[in-house]
Design a protein around this motif. Structure first.
Motif, PDB file in Angstrom:
ATOM      1  N   ARG A 105       0.832  -1.210   0.000  1.00  0.00           N
ATOM      2  CA  ARG A 105       0.000   0.000   0.000  1.00  0.00           C
ATOM      3  C   ARG A 105       0.860   1.252   0.000  1.00  0.00           C
ATOM      4  O   ARG A 105       0.513   2.258  -0.625  1.00  0.00           O
ATOM      5  CB  ARG A 105      -0.930  -0.012   1.214  1.00  0.00           C
ATOM      6  N   ALA A 106       2.010   1.210   0.687  1.00  0.00           N
ATOM      7  CA  ALA A 106       2.902   2.375   0.690  1.00  0.00           C
ATOM      8  C   ALA A 106       3.423   2.654  -0.708  1.00  0.00           C
ATOM      9  O   ALA A 106       3.477   3.807  -1.152  1.00  0.00           O
ATOM     10  CB  ALA A 106       4.056   2.135   1.668  1.00  0.00           C
ATOM     11  N   LEU A 107       3.805   1.607  -1.435  1.00  0.00           N
ATOM     12  CA  LEU A 107       4.292   1.791  -2.801  1.00  0.00           C
ATOM     13  C   LEU A 107       3.173   2.258  -3.718  1.00  0.00           C
ATOM     14  O   LEU A 107       3.365   3.138  -4.563  1.00  0.00           O
ATOM     15  CB  LEU A 107       4.894   0.480  -3.313  1.00  0.00           C
ATOM     16  N   GLY A 108       1.972   1.663  -3.546  1.00  0.00           N
ATOM     17  CA  GLY A 108       0.850   2.075  -4.377  1.00  0.00           C
ATOM     18  C   GLY A 108       0.451   3.513  -4.146  1.00  0.00           C
ATOM     19  O   GLY A 108       0.189   4.259  -5.101  1.00  0.00           O
ATOM     20  N   ASN A 109       0.426   3.950  -2.900  1.00  0.00           N
ATOM     21  CA  ASN A 109       0.086   5.345  -2.604  1.00  0.00           C
ATOM     22  C   ASN A 109       1.129   6.307  -3.144  1.00  0.00           C
ATOM     23  O   ASN A 109       0.808   7.425  -3.556  1.00  0.00           O
ATOM     24  CB  ASN A 109      -0.064   5.527  -1.088  1.00  0.00           C
ATOM     25  N   ALA A 110       2.404   5.874  -3.142  1.00  0.00           N
ATOM     26  CA  ALA A 110       3.450   6.723  -3.708  1.00  0.00           C
ATOM     27  C   ALA A 110       3.255   6.907  -5.203  1.00  0.00           C
ATOM     28  O   ALA A 110       3.462   7.994  -5.748  1.00  0.00           O
ATOM     29  CB  ALA A 110       4.823   6.111  -3.416  1.00  0.00           C
ATOM     30  N   MET A 111       2.826   5.849  -5.876  1.00  0.00           N
ATOM     31  CA  MET A 111       2.568   5.961  -7.314  1.00  0.00           C
ATOM     32  C   MET A 111       1.390   6.887  -7.581  1.00  0.00           C
ATOM     33  O   MET A 111       1.422   7.708  -8.498  1.00  0.00           O
ATOM     34  CB  MET A 111       2.291   4.574  -7.888  1.00  0.00           C
ATOM     35  N   LEU A 112       0.333   6.775  -6.778  1.00  0.00           N
ATOM     36  CA  LEU A 112      -0.818   7.656  -6.953  1.00  0.00           C
ATOM     37  C   LEU A 112      -0.442   9.110  -6.714  1.00  0.00           C
ATOM     38  O   LEU A 112      -0.857  10.004  -7.450  1.00  0.00           O
ATOM     39  CB  LEU A 112      -1.939   7.241  -5.998  1.00  0.00           C
ATOM     40  N   LYS A 113       0.353   9.350  -5.681  1.00  0.00           N
ATOM     41  CA  LYS A 113       0.765  10.706  -5.361  1.00  0.00           C
ATOM     42  C   LYS A 113       1.598  11.304  -6.482  1.00  0.00           C
ATOM     43  O   LYS A 113       1.431  12.463  -6.851  1.00  0.00           O
ATOM     44  CB  LYS A 113       1.562  10.716  -4.056  1.00  0.00           C
ATOM     45  N   GLY A 114       2.485  10.491  -7.075  1.00  0.00           N
ATOM     46  CA  GLY A 114       3.324  10.997  -8.162  1.00  0.00           C
ATOM     47  C   GLY A 114       2.533  11.286  -9.415  1.00  0.00           C
ATOM     48  O   GLY A 114       2.782  12.249 -10.105  1.00  0.00           O
ATOM     49  N   SER A 115       1.509  10.447  -9.702  1.00  0.00           N
ATOM     50  CA  SER A 115       0.754  10.636 -10.930  1.00  0.00           C
ATOM     51  C   SER A 115      -0.211  11.816 -10.854  1.00  0.00           C
ATOM     52  O   SER A 115      -0.644  12.316 -11.883  1.00  0.00           O
ATOM     53  CB  SER A 115      -0.028   9.356 -11.263  1.00  0.00           C
ATOM     54  N   TRP A 116      -0.572  12.260  -9.640  1.00  0.00           N
ATOM     55  CA  TRP A 116      -1.529  13.335  -9.503  1.00  0.00           C
ATOM     56  C   TRP A 116      -0.896  14.670  -9.142  1.00  0.00           C
ATOM     57  O   TRP A 116      -1.580  15.617  -8.791  1.00  0.00           O
ATOM     58  CB  TRP A 116      -2.568  12.978  -8.430  1.00  0.00           C
ATOM     59  N   ARG A 117       0.421  14.759  -9.232  1.00  0.00           N
ATOM     60  CA  ARG A 117       1.074  16.038  -8.945  1.00  0.00           C
ATOM     61  C   ARG A 117       0.730  17.044 -10.029  1.00  0.00           C
ATOM     62  O   ARG A 117       0.900  16.773 -11.223  1.00  0.00           O
ATOM     63  CB  ARG A 117       2.585  15.856  -8.870  1.00  0.00           C
ATOM     64  N   PRO A 118       0.226  18.213  -9.694  1.00  0.00           N
ATOM     65  CA  PRO A 118      -0.217  19.168 -10.725  1.00  0.00           C
ATOM     66  C   PRO A 118       0.912  19.676 -11.589  1.00  0.00           C
ATOM     67  O   PRO A 118       0.684  20.047 -12.737  1.00  0.00           O
ATOM     68  CB  PRO A 118      -0.853  20.308  -9.902  1.00  0.00           C
ATOM     69  N   GLU A 119       2.147  19.725 -11.059  1.00  0.00           N
ATOM     70  CA  GLU A 119       3.241  20.251 -11.867  1.00  0.00           C
ATOM     71  C   GLU A 119       3.811  19.231 -12.841  1.00  0.00           C
ATOM     72  O   GLU A 119       4.645  19.562 -13.673  1.00  0.00           O
ATOM     73  CB  GLU A 119       4.368  20.762 -10.949  1.00  0.00           C
ATOM     74  N   SER A 120       3.379  17.966 -12.725  1.00  0.00           N
ATOM     75  CA  SER A 120       3.914  16.938 -13.624  1.00  0.00           C
ATOM     76  C   SER A 120       3.253  17.050 -14.985  1.00  0.00           C
ATOM     77  O   SER A 120       2.086  17.401 -15.114  1.00  0.00           O
ATOM     78  CB  SER A 120       3.680  15.542 -13.035  1.00  0.00           C
ATOM     79  N   GLU A 121       4.019  16.718 -16.028  1.00  0.00           N
ATOM     80  CA  GLU A 121       3.516  16.776 -17.397  1.00  0.00           C
ATOM     81  C   GLU A 121       2.577  15.591 -17.644  1.00  0.00           C
ATOM     82  O   GLU A 121       2.902  14.462 -17.311  1.00  0.00           O
ATOM     83  CB  GLU A 121       4.697  16.705 -18.378  1.00  0.00           C
ATOM     84  N   PRO A 122       1.410  15.816 -18.239  1.00  0.00           N
ATOM     85  CA  PRO A 122       0.522  14.692 -18.547  1.00  0.00           C
ATOM     86  C   PRO A 122       1.115  13.830 -19.663  1.00  0.00           C
ATOM     87  O   PRO A 122       1.639  14.345 -20.646  1.00  0.00           O
ATOM     88  CB  PRO A 122      -0.775  15.370 -19.007  1.00  0.00           C
ATOM     89  N   ARG A 123       1.034  12.516 -19.503  1.00  0.00           N
ATOM     90  CA  ARG A 123       1.565  11.598 -20.494  1.00  0.00           C
ATOM     91  C   ARG A 123       0.480  11.306 -21.534  1.00  0.00           C
ATOM     92  O   ARG A 123      -0.656  11.033 -21.202  1.00  0.00           O
ATOM     93  CB  ARG A 123       2.012  10.287 -19.844  1.00  0.00           C
ATOM     94  N   THR A 124       0.866  11.366 -22.808  1.00  0.00           N
ATOM     95  CA  THR A 124      -0.069  11.044 -23.872  1.00  0.00           C
ATOM     96  C   THR A 124      -0.021   9.572 -24.234  1.00  0.00           C
ATOM     97  O   THR A 124      -0.932   9.066 -24.884  1.00  0.00           O
ATOM     98  CB  THR A 124       0.252  11.882 -25.124  1.00  0.00           C
ATOM     99  N   GLU A 125       1.023   8.860 -23.837  1.00  0.00           N
ATOM    100  CA  GLU A 125       1.132   7.450 -24.141  1.00  0.00           C
ATOM    101  C   GLU A 125       1.206   6.650 -22.850  1.00  0.00           C
ATOM    102  O   GLU A 125       1.595   7.168 -21.808  1.00  0.00           O
ATOM    103  CB  GLU A 125       2.375   7.162 -24.994  1.00  0.00           C
ATOM    104  N   HIS A 126       0.793   5.397 -22.932  1.00  0.00           N
ATOM    105  CA  HIS A 126       0.840   4.535 -21.759  1.00  0.00           C
ATOM    106  C   HIS A 126       2.289   4.130 -21.486  1.00  0.00           C
ATOM    107  O   HIS A 126       3.047   3.846 -22.420  1.00  0.00           O
ATOM    108  CB  HIS A 126      -0.016   3.284 -21.999  1.00  0.00           C
ATOM    109  N   PRO A 127       2.720   4.100 -20.222  1.00  0.00           N
ATOM    110  CA  PRO A 127       4.125   3.755 -19.940  1.00  0.00           C
ATOM    111  C   PRO A 127       4.502   2.344 -20.346  1.00  0.00           C
ATOM    112  O   PRO A 127       5.691   2.038 -20.441  1.00  0.00           O
ATOM    113  CB  PRO A 127       4.219   3.935 -18.411  1.00  0.00           C
TER     114      PRO A 127
END
Length: 288
Positions: A105-127
Motif C-alpha cells: 500500500r505504501a508503494l501504491g500510494n506513492a505511485m498515486l501521489k506521483g501521478s496526480w502532482r499538478p506540476e507533472s507533465e501529462p503523459r499522452t502514451e501509456h508507460p
C-alpha cells in the motif's frame, strides 16, 4: 620455485569471494542490467555505463550489485510514474522486502501521489507501450498497423453440420486472411501472432460478424477452410471477426506512422455498390 597462489583479499564485510564466483556474479549482474536497460527508457542506459566504470575501478561485487539494483529500481518506478523525489524508504524498498500489505500500500500510494502532482507533465502514451513494442515481431507490428487502418476483419469457424446444431464439432477455428492482407513475411504463423497480440490486450476475437458478410466468401474459398469441410460429410461455417481493441488503437496511434498507409486498399469500406431505393438499414456498431 614458484610463488604460492595469493589468497583473495577480504571485502569490507569480511567475506572472501571465490574468483569463479566473482566472475559469475559479474556476468549475471551485467546480463540482468543489460536486459533491464533494453526494456526500459533511454535513461537506463546510464546504469550500464556506470556498471562498467565500477567494475573497472575494482569496487566490491556486493556493493556494485546493491547499487545497481537500487538504480534499476529507480528507473522502473520512474517508468511506472513514480518520480525519483519520492521518499527514500519507498524507492529503496526491494520487491524481496515487500512482505506485507502495508508495504504494498505504501508503494501504491506513492505511485498515486506521483501521478496526480499538478506540476507533472501529462503523459499522452501509456508507460507500458515501450516494453510492449519489444514483445512484438515485425509481422505482428504489420498486423496491428493493418487492423488500425482497415478495421475489423472477417474470421470463421468450420463445424460439422447437425440438426439444430446439437452435437456439432468444431473442425477449424479462427480462419482469416489478416496476415496475408497485412503483408506478413510468414503468414503461416498468423495463429501465433494473433495469440500474442490478444495476450497483450491489443487484439480481440469477437463472435459478431463484420458488417459486409460478402467478405466471408473469399475466406471460405481458401484451402484452410475447404480442407476441413472435405473431411466430413456435412459442414457449416460460423462467421466471426477479429478487431483492434481501444487500447490497441491507442497503441498503434502512438507507436506507428499510419499516415499514407491504405492497408492495401482496405482503408475505405467503399466497394462501389450502387444502392437503389433506401437500401439496407445501417447496423449498430458492435465492436468496442
Amino acid at each position: 620455485m614458484t610463488d604460492p597462489p595469493r589468497e583473495p583479499e577480504p571485502t569490507g564485510n569480511g567475506y572472501v569471494p571465490d574468483a569463479a564466483e566473482g566472475i559469475g556474479v559479474v556476468r549475471v549482474a551485467a546480463t540482468v542490467l543489460w536486459r533491464a536497460a533494453r526494456s526500459l527508457t533511454n535513461g537506463s542506459l546510464g546504469a550500464v555505463r556506470e556498471l562498467a566504470k565500477e567494475l573497472q575501478a575494482g569496487e566490491p561485487i556486493t556493493q556494485i550489485v546493491d547499487h545497481q539494483v537500487t538504480l534499476v529500481q529507480s528507473v522502473v518506478l520512474h517508468a511506472l510514474g513514480v518520480e525519483n523525489n519520492q521518499p527514500a524508504h519507498i524507492l529503496a524498498r526491494s520487491p524481496r522486502r515487500i512482505t506485507s500489505e502495508r508495504d504494498l500500500r505504501a508503494l501504491g500510494n506513492a505511485m498515486l501521489k506521483g501521478s496526480w502532482r499538478p506540476e507533472s507533465e501529462p503523459r499522452t502514451e501509456h508507460p507500458a507501450f515501450a516494453m510492449m513494442l519489444q514483445s512484438l515481431t515485425p509481422d505482428e507490428a504489420r498486423i496491428l498497423r493493418f487492423l488500425a487502418v482497415a478495421g475489423p476483419q472477417p474470421a470463421l469457424d468450420v463445424r460439422t453440420k447437425t440438426p439444430f446444431g446439437i452435437g456439432s464439432e468444431r473442425l477449424a477455428g479462427g480462419i482469416n486472411l489478416i496476415a496475408e492482407m497485412a503483408g506478413c513475411t510468414h503468414p503461416e504463423r498468423d495463429r501465433h501472432y494473433l495469440a500474442n497480440l490478444n495476450r497483450l490486450g491489443l487484439v480481440r476475437f469477437s463472435s459478431e460478424p463484420v458488417t459486409d458478410r460478402r467478405r466471408y466468401a473469399f475466406v471460405e474459398a481458401q484451402p484452410k477452410a475447404t480442407e476441413p469441410m472435405e473431411r466430413v460429410r456435412k459442414a457449416r461455417t460460423v462467421y466471426r471477426s477479429i478487431y483492434l481493441s481501444l487500447f490497441g488503437q491507442q497503441f498503434c496511434e502512438s507507436c506507428f506512422d499510419l499516415a499514407g498507409y491504405d492497408a492495401g486498399g482496405w482503408a475505405s469500406d467503399d466497394r462501389g455498390d450502387k444502392i437503389l431505393g433506401k437500401g439496407p438499414r445501417t447496423p449498430k456498431k458492435r465492436h468496442h
